[in-house]
Design an enzyme around this catalytic site. Structure first.
Site, PDB file in Angstrom:
ATOM      1  N   HIS A 166      45.363  54.404 -15.126  1.00 54.46           N
ATOM      2  CA  HIS A 166      44.033  54.695 -14.585  1.00 54.46           C
ATOM      3  C   HIS A 166      43.978  56.184 -14.251  1.00 54.46           C
ATOM      4  CE1 HIS A 166      40.502  54.798 -12.218  1.00 54.46           C
ATOM      5  NE2 HIS A 166      41.116  54.866 -11.053  1.00 54.46           N
ATOM      6  N   ASN A 190      37.364  60.528 -12.391  1.00 58.63           N
ATOM      7  CA  ASN A 190      37.698  59.111 -12.272  1.00 58.63           C
ATOM      8  C   ASN A 190      36.449  58.280 -12.587  1.00 58.63           C
ATOM      9  OD1 ASN A 190      38.189  56.517 -11.378  1.00 58.63           O
ATOM     10  ND2 ASN A 190      39.137  57.135  -9.439  1.00 58.63           N
ATOM     11  N   CYS A 221      38.590  50.039  -9.738  1.00 54.24           N
ATOM     12  CA  CYS A 221      39.273  50.808 -10.792  1.00 54.24           C
ATOM     13  C   CYS A 221      40.310  49.970 -11.539  1.00 54.24           C
ATOM     14  CB  CYS A 221      39.931  52.047 -10.203  1.00 54.24           C
ATOM     15  SG  CYS A 221      38.720  53.187  -9.558  1.00 54.24           S
TER      16      CYS A 221
HETATM   17  N1  ACO Z   1      37.534  71.040  -1.603  1.00 54.78           N
HETATM   18  C1  ACO Z   1      38.170  71.807  -0.712  1.00 54.78           C
HETATM   19  N2  ACO Z   1      38.870  71.301   0.311  1.00 54.78           N
HETATM   20  C2  ACO Z   1      38.905  69.964   0.431  1.00 54.78           C
HETATM   21  C3  ACO Z   1      38.242  69.100  -0.457  1.00 54.78           C
HETATM   22  C4  ACO Z   1      37.524  69.701  -1.506  1.00 54.78           C
HETATM   23  N3  ACO Z   1      36.860  68.984  -2.424  1.00 54.78           N
HETATM   24  N4  ACO Z   1      38.459  67.837  -0.084  1.00 54.78           N
HETATM   25  C5  ACO Z   1      39.231  67.875   0.996  1.00 54.78           C
HETATM   26  N5  ACO Z   1      39.505  69.169   1.316  1.00 54.78           N
HETATM   27  C6  ACO Z   1      40.308  69.693   2.414  1.00 54.78           C
HETATM   28  C7  ACO Z   1      40.456  68.727   3.547  1.00 54.78           C
HETATM   29  O1  ACO Z   1      39.358  68.839   4.442  1.00 54.78           O
HETATM   30  C8  ACO Z   1      41.750  69.161   4.173  1.00 54.78           C
HETATM   31  O2  ACO Z   1      41.499  70.289   4.983  1.00 54.78           O
HETATM   32  P1  ACO Z   1      42.270  70.489   6.382  1.00 54.78           P
HETATM   33  O3  ACO Z   1      43.724  70.579   6.021  1.00 54.78           O
HETATM   34  O4  ACO Z   1      41.682  71.746   6.916  1.00 54.78           O
HETATM   35  O5  ACO Z   1      41.950  69.277   7.175  1.00 54.78           O
HETATM   36  C9  ACO Z   1      42.576  69.656   2.982  1.00 54.78           C
HETATM   37  O6  ACO Z   1      41.642  69.896   1.919  1.00 54.78           O
HETATM   38  C10 ACO Z   1      43.577  68.638   2.497  1.00 54.78           C
HETATM   39  O7  ACO Z   1      42.930  67.391   2.355  1.00 54.78           O
HETATM   40  P2  ACO Z   1      43.715  66.126   1.920  1.00 54.78           P
HETATM   41  O8  ACO Z   1      42.813  64.944   1.939  1.00 54.78           O
HETATM   42  O9  ACO Z   1      44.994  66.054   2.704  1.00 54.78           O
HETATM   43  O10 ACO Z   1      44.067  66.486   0.406  1.00 54.78           O
HETATM   44  P3  ACO Z   1      45.058  65.772  -0.563  1.00 54.78           P
HETATM   45  O11 ACO Z   1      46.088  66.712  -1.002  1.00 54.78           O
HETATM   46  O12 ACO Z   1      45.495  64.431  -0.058  1.00 54.78           O
HETATM   47  O13 ACO Z   1      44.115  65.506  -1.827  1.00 54.78           O
HETATM   48  C11 ACO Z   1      42.843  63.757  -2.850  1.00 54.78           C
HETATM   49  C12 ACO Z   1      42.965  64.701  -1.674  1.00 54.78           C
HETATM   50  C13 ACO Z   1      42.689  64.573  -4.108  1.00 54.78           C
HETATM   51  C14 ACO Z   1      41.623  62.870  -2.640  1.00 54.78           C
HETATM   52  C15 ACO Z   1      44.120  62.887  -2.963  1.00 54.78           C
HETATM   53  O14 ACO Z   1      44.447  62.351  -1.711  1.00 54.78           O
HETATM   54  C16 ACO Z   1      43.972  61.765  -3.958  1.00 54.78           C
HETATM   55  O15 ACO Z   1      43.884  61.973  -5.148  1.00 54.78           O
HETATM   56  N6  ACO Z   1      44.013  60.515  -3.491  1.00 54.78           N
HETATM   57  C17 ACO Z   1      43.914  59.363  -4.382  1.00 54.78           C
HETATM   58  C18 ACO Z   1      42.507  59.133  -4.768  1.00 54.78           C
HETATM   59  C19 ACO Z   1      42.450  58.009  -5.776  1.00 54.78           C
HETATM   60  O16 ACO Z   1      43.322  57.849  -6.601  1.00 54.78           O
HETATM   61  N7  ACO Z   1      41.451  57.202  -5.720  1.00 54.78           N
HETATM   62  C20 ACO Z   1      41.434  56.106  -6.636  1.00 54.78           C
HETATM   63  C21 ACO Z   1      40.191  55.512  -6.482  1.00 54.78           C
HETATM   64  S1  ACO Z   1      40.202  54.132  -7.493  1.00 54.78           S
HETATM   65  C22 ACO Z   1      38.829  53.165  -7.169  1.00 54.78           C
HETATM   66  O17 ACO Z   1      38.987  51.975  -7.051  1.00 54.78           O
HETATM   67  C23 ACO Z   1      37.484  53.780  -7.029  1.00 54.78           C
END
Ligand code: ACO
Length: 344
Positions: free
Chosen positions: A267, A297, A125
């Site tokens: 990004h 993304n 990314c």
């Molecule tokens: N729908 C419903 N529930 C979900 C989903 C979903 N799609 N995904 C995860 N959950 C659940 C989990 O299982 C968890 O449940 P639990 O509490 O019963 O265990 C709960 O939701 C919370 O999950 P978290 O992972 O703690 O959620 P978080 O608030 O951290 O959000 C997210 C997750 C959106 C992925 C966030 O962490 C994020 O944006 N991280 C950064 C991602 C990013 O920027 N990536 C860049 C990639 S760049 C590249 O190089 C490709």
């Protein structure tokens, strides 16, 4: 006399590079959050509130990443009013090439840019920013005059569509920038790039590591990759910590107050990351560029895709100061400060 490489704290100083054209292209197929909810246990409400994403686009049967990238580059060429024969170099930032030997030469051929060299560059990314900085070195050295930098990715190929923790985040798209050597316009002010392979395990599109028998005792590794795997929380923490640091250092180095920034161009991974970074610099939400609700993304494509949208709807105007930062797998991250000079 100051040389191009003598980058001291001086907001008046800028590199001899001008940003003069942009373009983008996205696939036709739209997948809404509600539709994803029919496949995995998720909801529109969860995705919107945690990420800001409402829908994403994926490359379907009659489209290709190279087509999108070519289209984006053509639009950038048109805006820059360049003849394709005057392009010296095409860099394609992608982690998802159609050909592992490189997809950029195919784009060069599609464009009819017969005098351009072309190669792929991979930094996930952060790829677009890394490619932009790479391109700028050719312009600073004086060895080239006109370069097209493309960010294009098709992460839909490598997402596990049954893993709700990743599949809701990504989409496909392409964006391109036309940049040229210029002493007339104030263009690129400065940049900074970073990598930390120690933290690379947070986000991978890793090789499958499967060996097959070859002959006698010898085996060979099959060319195959596993789906994207991500520790979302760790990547989130990394982004909200490192992006303000790298951007803050750059602003300080060039003696630019965050109040002078016209646009914050990050990004597009998660609206919460955009908001957190903007808050650190007290940048109001109307100066924070965001279109991830429509595309998710799109990896290396997010920055030029967003830039192109904001130039074409006339939010970004010639002379605007843009603070840009990309981050992602590697881990890798970077920032650049530049003035926009394209006219549309
Ligand atoms: N729908 C419903 N529930 C979900 C989903 C979903 N799609 N995904 C995860 N959950 C659940 C989990 O299982 C968890 O449940 P639990 O509490 O019963 O265990 C709960 O939701 C919370 O999950 P978290 O992972 O703690 O959620 P978080 O608030 O951290 O959000 C997210 C997750 C959106 C992925 C966030 O962490 C994020 O944006 N991280 C950064 C991602 C990013 O920027 N990536 C860049 C990639 S760049 C590249 O190089 C490709």
């Amino acid at each position: 006399m100051r040389s191009f490489f003598d980058l001291n704290s001086n907001s008046e100083f800028h590199l001899p590079i001008s940003f003069v054209g942009c373009g983008s292209a996205t696939p036709q197929t739209i997948i809404s959050n509600a539709e994803l909810g029919e496949r995995v246990d998720t909801s529109d409400e969860w995705i919107k509130s945690r990420t800001g994403i409402r829908q994403r686009r994926v490359i379907g049967a009659n489209e290709s990443l190279i087509d999108l990238a070519t289209h984006a580059a053509r639009n950038a060429l048109k805006m820059a009013k360049w003849d394709e024969k005057t392009i010296d170099l095409i860099i394609l930032a992608t982690s998802t090439p159609e050909d592992l030997f490189g997809s950029a030469p195919k784009i060069q051929s599609n464009l009819g840019a017969s005098n351009a060299a072309a190669f792929d560059l991979t930094a996930a990314c952060s790829g677009f920013l890394f490619a932009l900085v790479t391109a700028s070195q050719y312009l600073i050295s004086g060895s080239m005059k006109r370069i097209i930098v493309i960010g294009a990715d098709q992460l839909s190929k490598w997402v596990d569509w049954d893993d709700r923790s990743t599949c809701v985040l990504f989409g496909d798209g392409a964006g391109a920038l036309a940049i040229e050597a210029s002493h007339e316009n104030k263009g690129l002010i400065g940049y900074s790039l970073k990598s930390d392979g120690n933290r690379g395990g947070c986000l991978n599109l890793a090789h499958s590591n499967i060996f097959e028998d070859l002959v006698n005792e010898a085996s060979h590794q099959r060319g195959d990759y596993l789906p994207i795997r991500m520790e979302g929380k760790e990547v989130y923490k990394f982004a909200v910590k490192e992006v303000p640091i790298i951007l803050g250092e750059l602003l300080e180095k060039y003696n630019i107050h965050s109040g002078s920034i016209d646009w914050l161009l990050l990004h597009q991974a998660n609206q919460r990351i955009l908001d957190a970074v903007a808050a650190r610099f007290s940048i109001p939400s109307e100066k924070v560029l965001s279109n991830l609700e429509n595309y998710g993304n799109t990896s290396a494509a997010t920055i030029p895709l967003m830039l192109d949208e904001a130039v074409r709807d006339k939010r970004i105007k010639s002379g605007d100061l843009i603070a840009c930062s990309g981050f992602g797998a590697g881990l890798s991250w970077g920032a650049a400060l530049f003035y926009w000079h394209g006219s549309y």
